[in-house]
Design a protein around this motif. Sequence first.
Motif, short mmCIF file in Angstrom:
data_model
loop_
_atom_site.label_atom_id
_atom_site.label_comp_id
_atom_site.label_asym_id
_atom_site.label_seq_id
_atom_site.Cartn_x
_atom_site.Cartn_y
_atom_site.Cartn_z
N ALA A 202 11.60 -5.68 4.90
CA ALA A 202 12.63 -4.75 5.37
C ALA A 202 12.72 -3.55 4.44
O ALA A 202 12.84 -2.40 4.89
N ALA A 203 12.64 -3.78 3.14
CA ALA A 203 12.68 -2.68 2.17
C ALA A 203 11.44 -1.79 2.29
O ALA A 203 11.54 -0.57 2.18
N ALA A 204 10.29 -2.40 2.53
CA ALA A 204 9.06 -1.62 2.73
C ALA A 204 9.19 -0.75 3.99
O ALA A 204 8.81 0.42 3.99
N GLU A 205 9.74 -1.31 5.06
CA GLU A 205 9.96 -0.55 6.29
C GLU A 205 10.92 0.61 6.03
O GLU A 205 10.69 1.73 6.50
N ASP A 206 11.99 0.35 5.29
CA ASP A 206 12.96 1.41 4.97
C ASP A 206 12.30 2.52 4.14
O ASP A 206 12.55 3.70 4.37
N TRP A 207 11.48 2.13 3.17
CA TRP A 207 10.77 3.10 2.33
C TRP A 207 9.90 4.00 3.20
O TRP A 207 9.86 5.22 3.03
N LEU A 208 9.21 3.40 4.17
CA LEU A 208 8.34 4.17 5.06
C LEU A 208 9.15 5.04 6.03
O LEU A 208 8.80 6.19 6.27
N ALA B 197 11.97 6.40 5.49
CA ALA B 197 12.49 7.53 4.72
C ALA B 197 11.44 8.64 4.59
O ALA B 197 11.79 9.79 4.33
N ARG B 198 10.19 8.31 4.82
CA ARG B 198 9.09 9.29 4.76
C ARG B 198 8.60 9.67 6.15
O ARG B 198 7.54 10.22 6.31
N GLN B 199 9.38 9.31 7.16
CA GLN B 199 9.09 9.60 8.56
C GLN B 199 7.76 9.00 9.02
O GLN B 199 7.05 9.57 9.84
N CYS B 200 7.44 7.84 8.49
CA CYS B 200 6.23 7.13 8.88
C CYS B 200 6.44 6.48 10.25
O CYS B 200 7.41 5.77 10.44
N PRO B 201 5.51 6.72 11.20
CA PRO B 201 5.72 6.20 12.55
C PRO B 201 5.31 4.75 12.77
O PRO B 201 5.76 4.12 13.72
N LYS B 202 4.45 4.20 11.91
CA LYS B 202 3.94 2.85 12.17
C LYS B 202 3.53 2.19 10.86
O LYS B 202 2.99 2.83 9.97
N PRO C 237 3.03 9.42 -5.71
CA PRO C 237 4.26 9.63 -4.94
C PRO C 237 4.19 9.12 -3.49
O PRO C 237 5.21 9.01 -2.84
N THR C 238 3.00 8.80 -3.00
CA THR C 238 2.87 8.31 -1.63
C THR C 238 2.81 6.79 -1.57
O THR C 238 2.49 6.23 -0.52
N SER C 239 3.12 6.13 -2.67
CA SER C 239 3.12 4.67 -2.69
C SER C 239 4.08 4.18 -3.75
O SER C 239 4.54 4.93 -4.61
N CYS C 240 4.38 2.89 -3.68
CA CYS C 240 5.21 2.27 -4.71
C CYS C 240 5.05 0.77 -4.63
O CYS C 240 4.49 0.23 -3.67
N ASP D 62 -0.12 7.02 4.08
CA ASP D 62 -1.28 7.90 3.98
C ASP D 62 -1.12 9.19 4.78
O ASP D 62 -2.06 9.97 4.89
N GLY D 63 0.05 9.41 5.34
CA GLY D 63 0.29 10.59 6.16
C GLY D 63 0.14 10.31 7.65
O GLY D 63 0.56 11.10 8.48
N HIS D 64 -0.45 9.18 7.97
CA HIS D 64 -0.66 8.80 9.37
C HIS D 64 -0.02 7.43 9.66
O HIS D 64 0.65 7.26 10.66
N ARG D 65 -0.24 6.48 8.76
CA ARG D 65 0.30 5.13 8.91
C ARG D 65 0.81 4.65 7.56
O ARG D 65 0.32 5.04 6.51
N GLY D 66 1.75 3.73 7.63
CA GLY D 66 2.21 3.04 6.44
C GLY D 66 1.41 1.77 6.27
O GLY D 66 1.04 1.13 7.25
#
Length: 140
Positions: free
Chosen positions: A91-97, A99-104, A43-46, A65-69
């Motif tokens: 852009a889709a990868a950035e959007d996916w991250l 949506a999980r509140q990934c900061p970087k 669930p933390t990747s796709c 990984d909970g810290h970085r995308g």
Amino acid sequence: MAASIRQATAADEAAVIALWQAAGLTRPWNDPETDFRLAVANPTSCVLVAQEAAALDGAVMVGFDGHRGWVYYLGVSPGHQRGGIGRALMAAAEDWLRARQCPKIMFMVRTDNLATKAFYAALGYETQSVETLGRRLDGR
């Protein structure tokens, strides 16, 4: 780019791996089958795929990984390169991250891969002042 982007399923495995191989992304020391299966099952990747007709035009693996995308295996089929699919997948990868509140977002590019570095620079990515250290845990 007319291709639509969606999350890959287990049924996409062979097509995605063939695309990664055609794009020159696989290496003998990596196992793309295992990488694909783990990314799709976790669930933390796709794996995101770009598809216009029956064949896949591009794919990217993304995880948080909970810290970085992290982004791996961004590839576009050779006949569809330079048409905006790589840009749309990032852009889709950035959007996916997001949506999980990934900061970087982070990824690795081989130092001699100048074309890929130029692609990412055109998207606004910058070289980070970090070094990547590694060690194999699988005995290879």
